[in-house]
Design an enzyme around this catalytic site. Sequence first.
Site: not given
Length: 1470
Positions: A526, A529, A627
Amino acid sequence: MGHSIQIRILLLNEMEKLEKTLFRLEQGFELQFRLGPTLQGKAVTVYTNYPFPGEAFNREKFRSLEWENPTEREDDSDKYCKLNLQQAGSFQYYFLQGNEKSGGGYIVVDPILRVGADNHVLPLDCVTLQTFLAKCMGPFDEWESRLRVAKESGYNVIHFTPLQTLGLSRSCYSLADQLELNPDFSRPNKKYTWTDVGQLVEKLKKEWNILCITDVVYNHTATKSQWLQEHPESAYNLVNSPHLKPAWVLDRALWHLSCDVADGKYKERGVAALIENDHQMNCIRKIIWEDIFPKIHLWEFFQVDVDKAVEQFRGLLTQENRKTTKPDPKQHLKIIQDPEYRRLGCTVDMNVALATFIPHDNGPAAINECCSWFQKRIEELNSEKHQLMNYHQEQAVNCLLGNVFYERLAGHGPKLGPVTRKHPLVTRYFTFPFEEMPLSTEESMIHVPNKACFLMAHNGWVMGDDPLRNFAEPGSDVYLRRELICWGDSVKLRYGKKPEDCPYLWAHMKKYTEITATYFQGVRLDNCHSTPLHVAEYMLDAARKLQPNLYVVAELFTGSEDLDNIFVTRLGISSLIREAMSAYDSHEEGRLVYRYGGEPVGSFVQPCLRPLMPAIAHALFMDVTHDNECPIVHRSAYDALPSSTIVSMACCASGSTKGYDELVPHQISVVSEERFYTKWNPTASPSNFGEVNFQSGIIAARCAINKLHQELGAKGFIQVYVDQVDEDIVAVTRHSPSIHQSVVSVSRTAFRNPKTSFYSKEVPQMCIPGKIEEVVLEARTVERNTEPYRKDANSINGMPNITVEIREHIQLNESKIVKQAGITTKGPNEYIQEIEFENLSPGSVIIFRVSLDPHAQAAVGILRNHLTQFSPHFKSGSLAVDNTDPILKIPFASIASKLTLAELNQVLYRCESEEQEDGGGCYNIPNWSSLKYAGLQGLMSILAEIRPKNDLGHPFCDNLRSGDWMIDYVSNRLISRSGTIAEVGKWLQAMFFYLKQIPRYLIPCYFDAILIGAYTTLLDIAWKQMSSFVQNGSTFVKHLSLGSVQMCGVGKSPSLPLLSPSLMDVPCRLNEITREKEQCCVSLAAGLPHFSSGIFRCWGRDTFIALRGLLLITGRYLEARNIILAFAGTLRHGLIPNLLGEGTYARYNCRDAVWWWLQCIQDYCKMVPNGLDILRCPVSRMYPTDDSAPLSAGTLDQPLFEVIQEAMQRHMQGIQFRERNAGPQIDRNMKDEGFNITAGVDEETGFVYGGNRLNCGTWMDKMGESDRARNKGIPATPRDGSAVEIVGLSKSAVRWLLELSQKNIFPYHEVTVKRHGKVVRVSYDEWNRKIQDNFEKLFYVSEDPSDVNEKHSNLVHKRGIYKDSYGASSPWCDYQLRPNFTIAMVVAPELFTTEKAWKALEIAGEKLLGPLGMKTLDPDDMVYCGTYDNALDNDNYSLAKGFNYHQGPIPLERTSRTDQREWPILSFQL
């Protein structure tokens, strides 16, 4: 092509850092590291952290790899070190050159996923994943009934959001306790544990063939996490991160502003609790600038207390015994930031201040004046900080108002309504777990550690930020500038650089990771980045210890493929999540399919041993992620089926999120959704909100396309073609290159709602090549008569009024979507089915299974059958038949084995001018260029470039697909010749007969396969005819030896003068015109293509520089003998011709060719069995005297030893003549004096000398050509006098003849000349001693400046070297450092003192040695210029028309170009 194991070769090149390049490999592959061109011959050590077999992986533990050299040869071409890849993950390598790091990168080895009771492999491209929000699964004992929906829908991987205890916000990703299972899953009377979860996961794997993965969240934890209260050091708080204090003060000020707005305190100033327009936004801006910023004085955190600093400075100035510091112009007074970030707590370096502001005396006035200047400078520095803070504040206001606009005014925003304490004006950036108090009181807490440690920074993300930078660390102003899109329910975790920096946090998260890896087969990273790379590396290493084949997926938002690759390579990410919802239309959606999956249809067959090519990250292509917003909202419900089909046709992993298939018409929020997913019930009615089955949504179609996706991945349908039929229709083809079957999906998207938007009823006709075997699936999105959608209070329900009609595995004539299908042809052999649609309405899909038409299928099978003689790869799909052309029943190797090397020259090579001599030419590819060679090499060179990249769009491939011209050219060119060459052509023609019968899109692939098989066989045949040195040599030696085949051939007209009729074993052929026998000796081209045919093919110097490497070392002794004797017959004036011109057009304008010729005779005698016999071979003299007309062969024969003696004698006598036909008719550039040729031997030194300032008699023979630059007719490098390599070559010849004469093998012991009217005899012994005694004395540039032998000490600019010449008309030329002395070292090493020779070689290595050869001149020389362009004509005397050809450029660099005249030099070095 005989390898069965897959081997990839990674070439290492100097200073090549590939950390941003992704190299993907599979377990079972062998990775070989080999040295690239820049590292050949250098001491290189490769290190990797890939562990020894059986050892655990340790990222920090590197080991060196041992070099293997299977041929055990001196060069590095076959040397490699290898890794046998049996472990998944990310592994680093680097290499040292000596002790210096020279490059490195990473490799990623894919995991092997297994499912089922039999533990069978699930290929990554077969993955069909569905995401579930864990909190919507309900009690654990109900999970199976809800997960069964995924099973029945055909999914084989389930992705769960985190199963841990959630925080107060109920967000799926705000975890209160990373180690505990969410208690919501338990019943009052039954508590479920991780063990129960693990048992279910194992059941799904073994019984349902479904793998389970879940998220790991490393970046943050829930604000109210109990463990965080006990270990606040795990967060970014105001104790361990004091740089956040100004941002915290601003955050609290904004909170108080928000409370005041909520309480209506700013209503009179235009800001009510309900913000509805831009005027209110402007009022907020004004209030912040007028009320908030002036009150909180944020700039003070970065400023110096002026009064305090001045007093301190004054005190230092007035100290007794104050030392005066010398000013340093490089040091300037600047503010030193207070590490605790206290108001006005910053300082300056007083030592710099004392050195900058110096009183002119110690009196009070001077001290005051000095303090005044100091104060003024401090105030200036403070003002700069104030201005900088204004800049930050301006950005903060802009970001704040942008956030307010999105949350309260934007049409696509959440429309939060009035400002309240629950929904404040802006999200808080920091926690405040205390009762509210005035801002000034709150600020006092930031310096109280036991309170400040609980003032923690929230996490979030920063749009457009560098993902490799941690935005919460010092140096970042993200929190101060309000650039963070904040998640107010989570606290950002502070790991530091290593576990020791925050032991509890690292241990806690490692345990969390281990729990996950114990019970799940994979993880989704999750917020990958924003996760610190070193943290993710550490955690994944721990996970892979428990789950070696961990499936790691992640979604990255870096906006850069290079940055993506850093995460993928460092973390070993197996699949990167890509989303079809990012496509703005169907065309873009189709492009994503092509981008993320597979290779192009008709791709080349790649060998098992091939270069390791950079890759893009393996994709997990999802129609929508959990999401992101609902596609039905942005597109339409009708688009769910076609878009999911397009995604599923990609040759990669595919996926969706729970709710998509049920047509849930809203986003299922990861934060606010609390309802449960539906259960599976085969008998449920559409109106049953809590249950679903195949009649619900698109579930039935999803099951079909998921199964098809898995079939295509498992059965090798790895090739992809995407066709944008019209603006809404996308056709995707998946093709199997082994059985040549295709599956073609045609999807009509519905990005716009068909009920409210216009769609044309006219659907374009489609042409599908081949035979349609069946309709795998046809499905249409339709409405049914049920109640419209109503959001259920308990279950996450979909739209009951929309479903799909599907039909599977039907014949084309049964289709309700296809109106009719006709058969037509495209070209002579390609069959096309024309499809006309009638019910391909928006939201419909139809999928065809297509085979080649039977005729083409048989042709492919026959081709593959014959190709099995070259590679077992073609066994699958091969077809053996008896009625093929008889020539195909003979193995190609048997046919080609009869080819001679001269014939191989015609089959493999021959440039344009060589072919033109035979009336042909090289094949021209329209809109591109002509092939460099007419033979197979011309084709193979291009294919070698485009094959690894599958560049099917190259004009070469386009030409093959467009027609048979190139195919016919290849075979017809060979058939037009005779003998074995024609037989090879007939074999190719027979293969091409079947090639022409297959679909055009497959022709480049099979054309390449045929040529590779033939080409590699021909190379083996060539090497078998060469010496054992070549046959047993390295790859480098073998490929270098092909220069012998390339440069040595027989043209239509003989290039060499005829040999003596009495000479044995001279090759002959039948003249096609006269029908008489004629000699057909192999000749050596001086360069390709410009010096390859006619009278300009053969040049004496070039021939004999190259003859040793091209003919003697390769074992072509007969050809070498014939060339030596042919040139011997043209001896005139004691010289061998420069331009041979078939003998009758010879030019005798070079001084060195005769000495290279003599060196080759010496080498022949020593290297060839019974080589000395050549000395007695007859030489037919064309010019027995200098002025005689050319004689025909056999008129006057002499043994070779007499010709040798004549050459030696004429040099000792002295040679002086003017070239015949002197003038522009033979040389348009040379000045008149340049046609005067002189050569001789110095009586004192024994050195051969000659030339003048206007001609060039050595290999450095560039003549000026530019009128504009005024260098025309002036040699760039005349090298008159005694050139060092000629002295060395002559010494070698004299010494050799002396040895032969002493053994009575050579009948002459001396040369006899006339001098001053007297006969003088000079013995070879005397001549040999003179050269020996004088060489180092006169050629070596002593390191002793007082050396008496040095006549021009003022010209010396380098010592410890050997001169390039001696006695030049321009003495400074003697002292130039050039590579020519190394030739003398090779042929006459006795001339050199070992110590001096090594010193000179070291200097040459430092100054002249380049990556591909030696510079022709020292870069320190005043005339050096390393850039060569023969076409350039300007005013520059030194450059125009390539005048600097031998003034620096490395000749061997030209081997990469078309003109390869210097190529023979490389061969000589061999």
